[in-house]
Design an enzyme around this catalytic site. Structure first.
Site, PDB file in Angstrom:
ATOM      1  N   ASN A  16       0.831  -1.217   0.000  1.00 32.67           N
ATOM      2  CA  ASN A  16       0.000   0.000   0.000  1.00 32.67           C
ATOM      3  C   ASN A  16       0.856   1.254   0.000  1.00 32.67           C
ATOM      4  O   ASN A  16       0.508   2.243  -0.650  1.00 32.67           O
ATOM      5  CB  ASN A  16      -0.969  -0.008   1.182  1.00 32.67           C
ATOM      6  CG  ASN A  16      -2.177  -0.866   0.895  1.00 32.67           C
ATOM      7  OD1 ASN A  16      -3.050  -0.483   0.137  1.00 32.67           O
ATOM      8  ND2 ASN A  16      -2.189  -2.072   1.465  1.00 32.67           N
ATOM      9  N   ARG A  68       1.004  -2.657  21.137  1.00 31.77           N
ATOM     10  CA  ARG A  68       1.100  -1.196  21.098  1.00 31.77           C
ATOM     11  C   ARG A  68       2.569  -0.796  21.224  1.00 31.77           C
ATOM     12  O   ARG A  68       3.423  -1.650  21.476  1.00 31.77           O
ATOM     13  CB  ARG A  68       0.277  -0.570  22.223  1.00 31.77           C
ATOM     14  CG  ARG A  68       0.729  -0.957  23.612  1.00 31.77           C
ATOM     15  CD  ARG A  68      -0.245  -0.432  24.658  1.00 31.77           C
ATOM     16  NE  ARG A  68       0.031  -0.929  25.976  1.00 31.77           N
ATOM     17  CZ  ARG A  68       0.749  -0.287  26.898  1.00 31.77           C
ATOM     18  NH1 ARG A  68       1.288   0.881  26.618  1.00 31.77           N
ATOM     19  NH2 ARG A  68       0.940  -0.817  28.095  1.00 31.77           N
ATOM     20  N   MET A  95       0.790  -2.913  12.667  1.00 31.22           N
ATOM     21  CA  MET A  95       0.164  -3.955  13.483  1.00 31.22           C
ATOM     22  C   MET A  95       0.056  -3.595  14.968  1.00 31.22           C
ATOM     23  O   MET A  95      -0.036  -4.484  15.809  1.00 31.22           O
ATOM     24  CB  MET A  95       0.929  -5.276  13.307  1.00 31.22           C
ATOM     25  CG  MET A  95       0.933  -5.781  11.871  1.00 31.22           C
ATOM     26  SD  MET A  95      -0.731  -5.943  11.155  1.00 31.22           S
ATOM     27  CE  MET A  95      -1.295  -7.400  12.034  1.00 31.22           C
ATOM     28  N   LEU A  98      -2.625   2.554  18.150  1.00 31.62           N
ATOM     29  CA  LEU A  98      -2.082   3.842  18.602  1.00 31.62           C
ATOM     30  C   LEU A  98      -2.910   4.358  19.776  1.00 31.62           C
ATOM     31  O   LEU A  98      -4.126   4.238  19.786  1.00 31.62           O
ATOM     32  CB  LEU A  98      -2.107   4.851  17.448  1.00 31.62           C
ATOM     33  CG  LEU A  98      -1.188   4.458  16.286  1.00 31.62           C
ATOM     34  CD1 LEU A  98      -1.451   5.337  15.081  1.00 31.62           C
ATOM     35  CD2 LEU A  98       0.274   4.525  16.699  1.00 31.62           C
ATOM     36  N   ASN A 112      -6.462   4.715   8.192  1.00 33.27           N
ATOM     37  CA  ASN A 112      -6.014   3.327   8.097  1.00 33.27           C
ATOM     38  C   ASN A 112      -6.721   2.663   6.918  1.00 33.27           C
ATOM     39  O   ASN A 112      -7.830   3.053   6.555  1.00 33.27           O
ATOM     40  CB  ASN A 112      -6.390   2.585   9.394  1.00 33.27           C
ATOM     41  CG  ASN A 112      -5.965   1.129   9.380  1.00 33.27           C
ATOM     42  OD1 ASN A 112      -4.853   0.794   8.970  1.00 33.27           O
ATOM     43  ND2 ASN A 112      -6.852   0.243   9.814  1.00 33.27           N
ATOM     44  N   HIS A 114      -8.127  -1.102   5.761  1.00 40.18           N
ATOM     45  CA  HIS A 114      -8.464  -2.412   6.352  1.00 40.18           C
ATOM     46  C   HIS A 114      -9.058  -3.310   5.262  1.00 40.18           C
ATOM     47  O   HIS A 114      -9.885  -2.860   4.467  1.00 40.18           O
ATOM     48  CB  HIS A 114      -9.478  -2.217   7.492  1.00 40.18           C
ATOM     49  CG  HIS A 114      -9.844  -3.498   8.143  1.00 40.18           C
ATOM     50  ND1 HIS A 114      -9.007  -4.127   9.047  1.00 40.18           N
ATOM     51  CD2 HIS A 114     -10.919  -4.307   8.006  1.00 40.18           C
ATOM     52  CE1 HIS A 114      -9.572  -5.257   9.448  1.00 40.18           C
ATOM     53  NE2 HIS A 114     -10.732  -5.397   8.832  1.00 40.18           N
ATOM     54  N   ASP A 150     -10.182  -0.675  14.230  1.00 41.89           N
ATOM     55  CA  ASP A 150     -10.944  -0.621  12.972  1.00 41.89           C
ATOM     56  C   ASP A 150     -12.365  -0.079  13.174  1.00 41.89           C
ATOM     57  O   ASP A 150     -13.310  -0.519  12.504  1.00 41.89           O
ATOM     58  CB  ASP A 150     -10.987  -2.016  12.309  1.00 41.89           C
ATOM     59  CG  ASP A 150      -9.594  -2.596  12.113  1.00 41.89           C
ATOM     60  OD1 ASP A 150      -8.681  -1.823  11.787  1.00 41.89           O
ATOM     61  OD2 ASP A 150      -9.420  -3.811  12.310  1.00 41.89           O
ATOM     62  N   VAL A 177      -5.561  -5.611  -4.613  1.00 41.91           N
ATOM     63  CA  VAL A 177      -5.660  -4.826  -5.857  1.00 41.91           C
ATOM     64  C   VAL A 177      -6.618  -3.642  -5.633  1.00 41.91           C
ATOM     65  O   VAL A 177      -6.336  -2.505  -6.040  1.00 41.91           O
ATOM     66  CB  VAL A 177      -6.136  -5.721  -7.028  1.00 41.91           C
ATOM     67  CG1 VAL A 177      -6.444  -4.875  -8.259  1.00 41.91           C
ATOM     68  CG2 VAL A 177      -5.087  -6.784  -7.350  1.00 41.91           C
ATOM     69  N   GLU A 179      -7.321  -2.285  -2.709  1.00 40.35           N
ATOM     70  CA  GLU A 179      -6.672  -1.362  -1.766  1.00 40.35           C
ATOM     71  C   GLU A 179      -5.759  -0.381  -2.493  1.00 40.35           C
ATOM     72  O   GLU A 179      -5.731   0.813  -2.181  1.00 40.35           O
ATOM     73  CB  GLU A 179      -5.830  -2.142  -0.747  1.00 40.35           C
ATOM     74  CG  GLU A 179      -6.631  -2.935   0.245  1.00 40.35           C
ATOM     75  CD  GLU A 179      -5.759  -3.632   1.286  1.00 40.35           C
ATOM     76  OE1 GLU A 179      -6.274  -3.899   2.367  1.00 40.35           O
ATOM     77  OE2 GLU A 179      -4.575  -3.906   1.016  1.00 40.35           O
TER      78      GLU A 179
HETATM   79  C1  GRF Z   1      -3.306  -4.623   3.954  1.00 39.10           C
HETATM   80  O1  GRF Z   1      -4.071  -5.703   3.510  1.00 39.10           O
HETATM   81  C2  GRF Z   1      -4.105  -3.696   4.830  1.00 39.10           C
HETATM   82  O2  GRF Z   1      -5.448  -3.692   4.531  1.00 39.10           O
HETATM   83  C3  GRF Z   1      -3.887  -4.265   6.210  1.00 39.10           C
HETATM   84  O3  GRF Z   1      -2.561  -4.732   6.195  1.00 39.10           O
HETATM   85  C4  GRF Z   1      -2.181  -5.078   4.884  1.00 39.10           C
HETATM   86  C5  GRF Z   1      -0.888  -4.379   4.580  1.00 39.10           C
HETATM   87  O4  GRF Z   1      -0.328  -4.808   3.389  1.00 39.10           O
HETATM   88  N1  GRF Z   1      -4.159  -3.262   7.220  1.00 39.10           N
HETATM   89  P1  GRF Z   1       0.905  -4.058   2.764  1.00 39.10           P
HETATM   90  O5  GRF Z   1       2.040  -4.119   3.786  1.00 39.10           O
HETATM   91  O6  GRF Z   1       0.507  -2.667   2.453  1.00 39.10           O
HETATM   92  O7  GRF Z   1       1.234  -4.853   1.542  1.00 39.10           O
END
Ligand code: GRF
Length: 205
Positions: A16, A68, A95, A98, A112, A114, A150, A177, A179
């Site tokens: 991403n 955290r 992961m 915050l 974020n 998700h 989330d 894809v 995202e």
């Molecule tokens: C993504 O699927 C996002 O939705 C989730 O973590 C994943 C991160 O993937 N929160 P990347 O590291 O961006 O490939």
């Protein structure tokens, strides 16, 4: 003209981040740039991807907690983002949850992505949850971050079909894809001032 400066926090491979950075690099009319990448995982692909693109990338040792950052690390994270004059913090596979001090420092400025259509399937491995429930469509969501997991106000979503022969891997790949299309579009809209947040985000203050 000064571009809108985005800090990205991630713990994983960084696809991403790549989508965000490469969209901005490919089109000079896009009004944002990635100013800084931070990770709690020293060997995370997201740091390598950033360095390969000449973008500042920093590892922050997370401390003893699993879900955290410890308070000094969280403060160092805020300081690094402020020093980089970041306008928006985009979580991309980060992961850890915050805490309030971080969110107060960047109130309504943390988003974020998700891998489900929230509020369905918050938490880990949302694509597996979708398969287990037998939904016919799932997708991805970009939302403002509040102190929950989330739970913050939704900004944008894209749906993808769940196919009969999907495995967790094929479904996750299809969601990713989507995202990579959604996240740059939302960050662009924020940079252009086309999104405002109403109500729910500040009720926890
Ligand atoms: C993504 O699927 C996002 O939705 C989730 O973590 C994943 C991160 O993937 N929160 P990347 O590291 O961006 O490939």
């Amino acid at each position: 003209m000064r571009k809108y400066r985005v800090g990205v926090l991630g713990s994983g491979k960084g696809s991403n981040f790549v989508a965000l950075a490469d969209a901005a690099a490919a089109d000079p009319t896009i009004p944002y740039e990635i100013a800084l990448v931070l990770s709690d995982v020293a060997e995370a692909g997201i740091l390598t991807q950033a360095r390969n693109r000449g973008i500042a990338a920093q590892y922050l040792s997370p401390g003893p907690f699993r879900t955290r950052l410890d308070p000094p690390t969280e403060a160092a994270c805020v300081a690094a983002l402020q020093q980089a004059e970041v306008d928006l913090v985009a979580l991309a596979g980060f992961m850890r949850v915050l805490k309030d001090d971080f969110l107060r420092a960047y109130l309504t400025k943390v988003i974020n992505i998700h891998p489900s259509l929230l509020p369905s399937f918050p938490g880990l491995e949302a694509w597996k949850q979708a398969l287990e429930h037998g939904v016919k469509f799932t997708g991805c969501t970009v939302h403002f971050v509040d102190p929950g997991v989330d739970t913050g106000p939704i900004i944008g979503q894209l749906a993808v079909p769940v196919l009969d022969d999907d495995t967790p891997e094929t479904l996750h790949a299809r969601i990713q894809v989507a995202e990579h299309e959604l996240y740059p579009a939302v960050v662009r809209a924020l940079a252009e001032g086309r999104i405002t947040v109403r109500g729910r985000l500040t009720t926890w203050l």
